[in-house]
Design an enzyme around this catalytic site. Sequence first.
Site, mmCIF file in Angstrom:
data_model
loop_
_atom_site.group_PDB
_atom_site.id
_atom_site.type_symbol
_atom_site.label_atom_id
_atom_site.label_comp_id
_atom_site.label_asym_id
_atom_site.label_seq_id
_atom_site.Cartn_x
_atom_site.Cartn_y
_atom_site.Cartn_z
ATOM 1 N N LYS A 116 21.367 0.748 18.777
ATOM 2 C CA LYS A 116 20.249 1.527 18.214
ATOM 3 C C LYS A 116 19.370 0.611 17.319
ATOM 4 O O LYS A 116 18.086 0.991 17.355
ATOM 5 C CB LYS A 116 20.952 2.468 17.308
ATOM 6 C CG LYS A 116 21.729 3.690 17.993
ATOM 7 C CD LYS A 116 22.294 4.811 17.139
ATOM 8 C CE LYS A 116 23.380 5.337 17.884
ATOM 9 N NZ LYS A 116 23.234 6.240 18.965
ATOM 10 N N GLU A 200 19.708 4.817 7.693
ATOM 11 C CA GLU A 200 18.413 5.770 7.775
ATOM 12 C C GLU A 200 18.505 6.763 7.032
ATOM 13 O O GLU A 200 19.411 7.369 6.577
ATOM 14 C CB GLU A 200 17.953 5.878 9.463
ATOM 15 C CG GLU A 200 18.642 6.735 9.858
ATOM 16 C CD GLU A 200 18.511 7.098 11.468
ATOM 17 O OE1 GLU A 200 18.032 5.825 12.101
ATOM 18 O OE2 GLU A 200 18.587 8.170 11.985
ATOM 19 N N HIS A 235 27.671 16.087 14.916
ATOM 20 C CA HIS A 235 26.703 15.354 15.571
ATOM 21 C C HIS A 235 27.081 15.503 17.028
ATOM 22 O O HIS A 235 26.431 14.631 17.779
ATOM 23 C CB HIS A 235 26.420 13.993 15.020
ATOM 24 C CG HIS A 235 26.335 13.892 13.684
ATOM 25 N ND1 HIS A 235 25.252 14.329 13.005
ATOM 26 C CD2 HIS A 235 27.142 13.468 12.583
ATOM 27 C CE1 HIS A 235 25.343 13.923 11.580
ATOM 28 N NE2 HIS A 235 26.685 13.446 11.368
ATOM 29 N N ARG A 297 21.242 7.102 31.062
ATOM 30 C CA ARG A 297 22.002 7.719 32.039
ATOM 31 C C ARG A 297 21.396 9.061 32.220
ATOM 32 O O ARG A 297 20.821 9.697 31.698
ATOM 33 C CB ARG A 297 23.317 7.535 31.441
ATOM 34 C CG ARG A 297 23.477 8.240 30.008
ATOM 35 C CD ARG A 297 24.793 8.434 29.537
ATOM 36 N NE ARG A 297 24.854 8.466 27.948
ATOM 37 C CZ ARG A 297 25.003 9.563 27.538
ATOM 38 N NH1 ARG A 297 24.821 10.780 28.302
ATOM 39 N NH2 ARG A 297 24.908 9.877 26.324
#
Length: 654
Positions: A116, A200, A235, A297
Amino acid sequence: MFSSVLIANRGEIACRIIRTARRLGMRTIAVHSEADADALFVREADEAHLIGPAPARESYLVGARILEVAREAGADCIHPGYGFLSENAEFAEACAKAGVVFVGPPASAIRAMGLKDAAKQLVERAHVPVVPGYHGPKQDPAFLRERAANIGFPVLIKAVAGGGGKGMRRVDRLIDFEEALQSAQREAANAFGDPRVLVEKYVRAPRHVEMQVFADRHGNVVHLFERDCSLQRRHQKVIEEAPAPGMTAEVRSAMGRAAVEAARAVGYVGAGTVEFIADGSNGLTPDGFFFMEMNTRLQVEHPVTEAITGLDLVELQFRVAAGERLPFSQDDLNIEGHAVEARLYAEDPEKGFLPSTGRLWALRFPDAERLRIDAGVAEGDAVTPFYDPMIAKVIAHGDTREDALERLATALGETIVAGPRSNVAFLKALCEAPEFRAGHFDTGFIDRNLEALGAAPKPFPAAAAAAGALALVARQTERSLASAGVARRGPASPWDVADAFQLSGERRIGLPLTVEGERVDATLGWDEEGPSVEIPGHPVPVGQHELSIVETDEGLIVLDAGRQTSVRLYDALDHAADEVDAGGVVKAPMHGKVVAIFVTEGEVVEKGQRLAVVEAMKMEHALVAPRAGTVIEIAAEAGQQVPEGAKLVVVEEA
Ligand code: ADP
Ligand code: ADP
Ligand code: MG
């Protein structure tokens, strides 16, 4: 086009891929673990090959073994599905080396988007907006803590190698940072073999909106519109829909452009998804969304895109992998109606959504127009503890959002799951929640409304217990009468069977039951109106709606609006288990691995203190002291695999 495909996956997605491959005339080759020897996808494939024991690490993740099967079986291509090896660049390369086509993007694109932090740096250079934060290489806790303070709380700690919502912790206060960091790193190391994280800004009122992209080998890149996946828990997506509520043509074109740019930046080929996070507090705006990650994907929720575009994404994947051009350009694509998908899981919303396993004594779906069921199991199959406990995806397509949600709610209301606990009632409640219906929601919606959605412990199910008791008595009576060769006049009465019950003058007898594992001393009565059951302390409501009853090997499961209650005649053997429960024994809530034990024998603990962490399905569950006292026994050690109910720690009352 290919003439055969090996599906390097399992469950519903393997079944899904087989459907399209077969329609395209391909021979379908399944690979499976020992635990999946009788699985639905194995039964559906043209041929199936055993690749190893149950743990994915020893079967579905062993690329070399899968390639060996591909060679032996003469597979033209390998479809990796989602999860497992689908985002493994080395596997994609190994396929190329072995001369078999990997149905997915080039290894370089997988690699570029795989971490990421690197992905964020890369798309930032392509002028795609990213969430502010620290995406650099430093992992020193003090340094990360300082960056978090600079970013401003709340912040999100994310595993750079993360996926499936794992290795992620929201932190609201500076003092909680270090513990959250350790926990995220441990989960990340465990699940991905890489403990590195990024930090973040936590976006306020977050909406998860993602763009489906498709690219061919001839430089064409399009997007197939967006999906809103904001209904999440831990999440992880629970309900997904397309298009996104509140989406405007202007925002869609800005987001579509950003997604296509991101795909181009890595030379993308095939199906991919660019995930954005938007601050939903003021609606979706052209400059109010940020890149989170790209999933290289096919996505779990691809069926909603198929519903609104009329395309078969798996067919497109095969065509693109075979070198064909995309059969359309951006301008040819249109949105038709609205689609919503619900992920039906074997888990117990009343018990913190703990995964639930076991035989599916009943699994029935309605057959309705514009309703699609992508299931990975069938009635009679078992949900095992080894893999993701998804049972099926239920997808409804309607003219409008309202119409689609109504169809989905109705379908979920008619779905029957008995055996493992399921989230079916919870999903239905979600589809019917007024705020969600009105389009007012963000990723915190589920957590804020758990109780209203029925995800909380419920009072004793007296009506279900009574209905189950009566059904058991009726069953017992029928059996006894049948074996005694007694011809019956009218409905069977337990008093027709001399040896089944000890009769008292007033036609009432004690009927000990085990309801949801607990002993219940019910009383069975009989008068002109027929039989009735009384349960001490729990008045049985009368004039109730119809309850369904499913037979199991040891009793019954009573279904009341999706809620399951197991009822069986009391068995003295159960008693031993009750005693142990009361003794301060902390047990494994499920089949899993002990990750850590935080206490030692003789240690004095407070009520609620963390004792151990058990990991199952790659998620950590903390176990706490049931009361204040002294640890008198540690019955397991870190690294050990334990079955559900295994004794871990014993705390003696102070
Ligand atoms: P998608 O983005 O395709 O909808 P998710 O983001 O929910 O899928 O999950 C990402 C990946 O993690 C998927 O490939 C899925 O197989 C896997 N996954 C999802 N949930 C779990 C789970 N509970 N345990 C293990 N893997 C999971
Ligand atoms: P994964 O690889 O596990 O899917 P993502 O980066 O896609 O990880 O994030 C998963 C989910 O976490 C998102 O769908 C979103 O709900 C939430 N999330 C991620 N980043 C943020 C953020 N910066 N602010 C708020 N929520 C976020
Ligand atoms: Mg994601």
